[in-house]
Design an enzyme around this catalytic site. Structure first.
Site, short mmCIF file in Angstrom:
data_model
loop_
_atom_site.label_atom_id
_atom_site.label_comp_id
_atom_site.label_asym_id
_atom_site.label_seq_id
_atom_site.Cartn_x
_atom_site.Cartn_y
_atom_site.Cartn_z
N TRP A 159 7.05 -10.46 0.78
CA TRP A 159 6.37 -9.20 0.55
C TRP A 159 4.87 -9.39 0.29
CZ3 TRP A 159 7.13 -4.20 1.26
CH2 TRP A 159 6.35 -3.27 0.56
N ASP A 176 17.22 -2.94 -1.55
CA ASP A 176 15.95 -2.23 -1.79
C ASP A 176 15.83 -0.94 -0.97
OD1 ASP A 176 15.23 -4.21 -3.57
OD2 ASP A 176 13.97 -5.29 -2.14
N GLU A 235 7.07 -9.01 6.57
CA GLU A 235 7.40 -7.66 6.13
C GLU A 235 6.19 -6.74 6.30
OE1 GLU A 235 9.21 -7.71 2.20
OE2 GLU A 235 10.17 -9.63 2.61
#
Length: 613
Positions: A346, A456, A387
């Site tokens: 991330w 998530d 990501e």
């Protein structure tokens, strides 16, 4: 649910292997009788009789096969850190650190020739006893020769040639002042062979099964030395899922505040239950793969107590330290484990757009770093965690739908067929969502598998709610967003042409939660993220299982309301259901984020391993 330990009434018989004769004579008589070695002593054998997940029952049996009675007995052994005795019976058991001593009761110390006595205990942890002594000498009844030292411990075995039913063990030789005669090879607590060399081929094993091996040396006087370190290794294959991928992420930053180290994979029993580790993360900077945290990765010096093999790191020139050295040691003990270096994540995905502008140069830089001679043997391939390509995460990318495929093609060309090349990818199956934004199907021909991040989906990043399970397996009435479930993601990827066997289902070893919630069922409003140990709105399973136990399930995932806090997370029970889904869908396996969220005895990793057998 924890089941009660089994009855203590069960007794086991063990074959006596030697007599007692000379053990009780005075030293002068012993010397006089030596021809050239003294008679063998009594024996003590150990069995782990049962295991109920959070604990186990162990049992020792002391046998006198000699011609003279034994008036008392004392058994001593060592457990690895993380394994301990909690209660015992039929002996007085005391512990000092990792060393344990059991002395007979007043009523069971005398053993007539041919008699046996057993004592047992309950314990916690995955370890097996080592360094056993009975009345001060080896528990296997080997002879004692005054003035002649017993052999040293052989090196910890390694394994190669691992198949569904066989493997070959190798170990470094023991040393002795009079010479080594042969080696006893043990599978668990059972001696399976005596060999003259430093290797042994074991066969007739069961596919997809973990076995633990150790070795003892005998000298020319037949004295038995100390036990080597133990090796746990899993055979390949296995019916119904024994050959599935069981992969966990290990984070370099977890060695700081979380105090989670590679050794924890051993003490928790997790190392024997996984197949792969993704080491997270390496960075992506200036079009290249770069080190993520040099201190944690390869520079930090581990003490002997912190180290996987009990040997401290050194500051010798060129010596490898840190997590990389610990992973090297882990693979020596568990050679079935493959380790991949994962890049991005991330926080560090912002470097991918520049890198994929020249995918060949990017692949070359990654290969040169992963295959650096200092740690090339540690890693078995590379994982790319972007990501998200051609979409938005912490930052947005506009490289186009082909950029990811071009990157993976370059990686495969550089890393070749003998290295693993994998990627963590989105699970956003909404119409026009992140899966649709990238050519994952085109890239699939170049990769070994995708880790589909099926978690998530929902969380307190939407501070007002509604509350919803962050890792829903299936859809349900009232779900806040269609396409945000594991099944929809897997279905869409397969429909685009990604083979099911190249898809791994993701499991979070943590929960996501809100506060200010009044409604127990999913769908309630909230006022913000629930408090978390390291980050608001996120908490480890090992904390939630006791601080906010599950009160219900929705869409294959547990949820709980405690006061005004509402959490969703996976439990061993919901993981079992998800592993059934993995097998029914013909997926490659499962992976999880990340090791440190599990309990000290690896409850969630065990649930994955058990579910994929």
């Amino acid at each position: 649910m924890t089941t009660a330990p089994p009855s203590r009434s069960t007794r086991f018989r063990r074959r006596a292997t030697a007599g007692l004769a000379a053990l009780l004579l005075p030293l002068a008589a012993l010397v006089g009788l030596a021809t050239p070695a003294e008679a063998a002593g009594p024996t003590a054998t150990y069995t782990r009789t049962s295991d109920w997940g959070t604990g186990f029952e162990g049992r020792w049996t002391v046998t006198n096969a000699g011609t003279t009675s034994v008036s008392s007995w004392t058994v001593e052994w060592d457990f690895p850190s993380g394994t301990a005795v909690t209660s015992g019976w039929d002996a007085d058991i005391t512990g000092s650190g990792t060393h344990w001593t059991a002395k007979n009761k007043s009523w069971n110390g005398t053993l007539a020739p041919g008699a046996s006595v057993s004592f047992g205990f309950n314990g916690t942890g995955p370890g097996a006893p080592t360094g056993c002594k009975l009345n001060g000498v080896s528990c296997d009844g080997g002879p004692v020769v005054p003035g002649d030292n017993p052999p040293s411990a052989p090196g910890t075995p390694t394994a190669n040639g691992i198949t569904n039913t066989a493997l070959t063990l190798n170990w470094t030789a023991a040393t002795d002042d009079k010479g080594i005669k042969n080696y006893d090879v043990f599978r668990g607590s059972t001696k399976i062979a005596t060999v003259t060399g430093t290797s042994y081929a074991d066969s007739g094993l069961t596919a997809g099964t973990a076995y633990t091996y150790s070795v003892k040396a005998r000298d020319t006087a037949d004295q038995v030395g100390a036990t080597s370190g133990s090796l746990t290794v899993s055979t390949t294959g296995g019916g119904g899922g024994g050959n599935k991928v069981k992969l966990g992420y290990f984070t370099n930053w977890g060695t700081y505040d979380r105090n989670y180290h590679v050794k924890n994979l051993v003490t928790s029993g997790t190392a024997a239950k996984i197949t792969h580790i993704n080491y997270a993360f390496g960075n992506v900077q200036n079009g290249q793969c770069t080190i993520g945290d040099a201190e944690a990765d390869h520079n930090r010096a581990y003490t002997a107590a912190q180290s996987v093999d009990g040997v401290a790191d050194t500051w010798d020139a060129g010596a490898l330290r840190g997590n990389f050295n610990q992973l090297r040691k882990l693979k020596q003990q568990f050679p079935h484990i493959k380790v991949l270096w994962s890049f991005g994540g991330w926080t560090w995905s912002g470097g991918f757009p520049q890198a994929v502008a020249n995918p060949t140069a990017f692949a070359n830089s990654c290969y040169n770093l992963v295959e650096d001679p200092r740690w090339a043997d540690v890693f078995d391939g590379i994982d790319l965690d972007w990501e998200y390509p051609n979409s938005c995460g912490l930052s947005c990318d506009t490289s186009g739908p082909a950029a990811f495929k071009n990157m993976m093609q370059a990686m495969r060309a550089k890393f070749g067929a003998n290295n693993l090349v994998t990627a963590a990818i989105t699970a956003d199956a909404s119409s026009g969502g992140k899966i649709d934004a990238t050519d994952y199907a085109g890239a699939a021909q170049y990769i070994d598998w995708y880790n589909v991040m099926t978690y998530d989906f929902f969380g307190a990043f939407n501070a007002d709610g509604p509350t919803a399970p962050h890792s829903a397996l299936t859809t349900y009435s009232g779900i806040p967003q269609q396409g945000f479930t594991s099944d929809e993601a897997i279905t869409k990827l397969k429909s685009k042409g990604v083979p099911a066997t190249k898809l791994n289902l993701g499991i979070g070893f943590y929960g996501r939660g809100w506060t200010g919630v009044t409604q127990a069922a999913p769908g309630g409003s909230a006022t913000g993220p629930a408090p978390g140990t390291y980050e608001p709105g996120i908490e480890d399973y090992k904390v939630l299982k006791t601080s906010c136990p599950s009160t219900g399930t929705i869409a294959g995932t547990a949820y709980a309301k405690c006061g005004s806090n509402w959490w969703s997370y996976d439990t061993p029970s919901t993981i079992a259901g998800k592993m059934t889904y993995v097998k029914n869908q013909g997926l490659g396996g499962a992976f999880f984020w990340e090791f440190s969220g599990d309990t000290t005895n690896g409850e969630l990793a065990t649930a994955i391993s058990t579910g994929l057998q």
